[in-house]
Design a protein around this motif. Sequence first.
Motif, PDB file in Angstrom:
ATOM      1  N   ALA A 169      54.594  57.107 117.973  1.00 17.90           N
ATOM      2  CA  ALA A 169      53.444  57.225 118.880  1.00 17.90           C
ATOM      3  C   ALA A 169      52.457  56.114 118.568  1.00 17.90           C
ATOM      4  N   PRO A 170      51.701  55.629 119.558  1.00 23.53           N
ATOM      5  CA  PRO A 170      50.681  54.618 119.309  1.00 23.53           C
ATOM      6  C   PRO A 170      49.605  55.169 118.368  1.00 23.53           C
ATOM      7  N   THR A 224      39.819  51.014 119.421  1.00 16.51           N
ATOM      8  CA  THR A 224      40.091  52.165 120.292  1.00 16.51           C
ATOM      9  C   THR A 224      40.955  53.172 119.546  1.00 16.51           C
ATOM     10  N   PRO A 225      40.522  54.414 119.464  1.00 12.82           N
ATOM     11  CA  PRO A 225      41.301  55.419 118.714  1.00 12.82           C
ATOM     12  C   PRO A 225      42.599  55.784 119.444  1.00 12.82           C
ATOM     13  N   TYR A 226      43.666  55.877 118.660  1.00  8.85           N
ATOM     14  CA  TYR A 226      44.966  56.327 119.179  1.00  8.85           C
ATOM     15  C   TYR A 226      45.591  57.227 118.120  1.00  8.85           C
ATOM     16  N   GLY A 227      46.316  58.221 118.554  1.00  4.37           N
ATOM     17  CA  GLY A 227      47.090  59.063 117.660  1.00  4.37           C
ATOM     18  C   GLY A 227      46.256  60.004 116.826  1.00  4.37           C
ATOM     19  N   PRO A 228      46.927  60.900 116.075  1.00  2.00           N
ATOM     20  CA  PRO A 228      46.229  61.860 115.218  1.00  2.00           C
ATOM     21  C   PRO A 228      45.485  61.143 114.075  1.00  2.00           C
ATOM     22  N   ASN A 242      51.025  49.463 120.823  1.00  7.65           N
ATOM     23  CA  ASN A 242      49.581  49.684 120.931  1.00  7.65           C
ATOM     24  C   ASN A 242      49.042  48.919 122.133  1.00  7.65           C
ATOM     25  N   PRO A 243      48.522  49.601 123.141  1.00  6.01           N
ATOM     26  CA  PRO A 243      48.061  48.918 124.354  1.00  6.01           C
ATOM     27  C   PRO A 243      46.918  47.938 124.095  1.00  6.01           C
ATOM     28  N   GLU A 244      46.038  48.248 123.152  1.00  5.36           N
ATOM     29  CA  GLU A 244      44.896  47.372 122.875  1.00  5.36           C
ATOM     30  C   GLU A 244      45.332  46.085 122.202  1.00  5.36           C
ATOM     31  N   SER A 245      46.357  46.155 121.320  1.00  8.27           N
ATOM     32  CA  SER A 245      46.805  44.969 120.577  1.00  8.27           C
ATOM     33  C   SER A 245      47.752  44.099 121.392  1.00  8.27           C
TER      34      SER A 245
END
Length: 382
Positions: free
Chosen positions: A71-72, A27-31, A118-121
């Motif tokens: 940031a995540p 899942t993409p997060y951050g720039p 990181n919400p996914e991890s």
Amino acid sequence: MLFDALFALVVTAFAQIDLALGLDNSTPYGPRPVVVAVTLVATAVLALRRIAPLGTAVTVAVAVGGPMLAAPLTVTIWGDFLPILIAVYSVARHADRVRALAGGGAIVAGLVVVFVRNPESGTAGNVPFVAVPLAACLVAGRVLRARARSHSDDRARALRLEAERDTAIAAAVADERARIARELHDIVAHCVSVMVVQAGAAEDLLDRDPPRARAPLRSVQETGQEAVAELGRMLGLLRGERARLALAPQPGTADLAALVEHMAGIGLPVELVVEGEPRALPPGVELTVYRIVQEALTNALKHAAPTTARVLLRYDEQGVQVRVHDAGRAGGTGSAPETRVGHGLIGMRERVGLYGGSLETASEPGAGFTVRARLPLPAVPR
């Protein structure tokens, strides 16, 4: 270093491809530029995993977990998790225990930040998925390090044993050379001294009584033949020709009578006295006793002739003693002590010292020269 650089290049390229194509469905997060930079640092630093394992582990932990504090960011298997596993294995494999623990602690701290941010991890299901491979890499690195150190110790031990063996061989060769040198000195010194004395006697008789000169000349011939035969046997042993040589046993105390008779025949009257109960001696001691008597009589012939000599061989419970005394030159001048000091007496001392014995020499003007040696032996059972 070259292999690790190529390995890091391959991992970096695959991680960037994975990130660009989304092969692991993260899942993409951050720039995106920040994620690309983080992945690039975490994979490229693996080129230093052998020469700086702790620095590599800390760099990977900071690269993966540090930006997460702000940031995540996207977490990928090939760009984040694989560098973490490689860094843990490298610090466990190539660093000592303290550095390995420090590197492992840095990695764990970075993973904690990732799990929190990181919400996914940060799920319970991901804990064993991360912990089991991490522990496996840590244990594998320590086991392989211990095995490598064991092999290194074995190699060092083998090299040390080889060096000790070479040293022992060199010492044995030096001892053998010294032994051969003593034998050659005793053989040559005795025979040449006898030949010189007999040649001088023959020269004195040539003008006055030519027929009587035949006996000294015959003695010179026989002594020269004896010297050549002895040297031939010795050189044959050095060339490994023992099997083709009819070697006589080394002389010993039983040959002293023949030696005394021989010296008397060339102009040195010698009295042989044996005290105590004769006993069997080790072959090396037998040879040492014989060579001491031979050298002492040869010195008397060279330095004090015309004179007389007395050989005393005494056996007791502690060992065997040999004493050789010459009366000095006729007229009572004797020979100075320093004229007797040479390789012969040094060789005697070495022979006696080899068997834990003692050697004494004494010279007094008008009283001749004395050589006294004692060789200890095992006590005779009653």
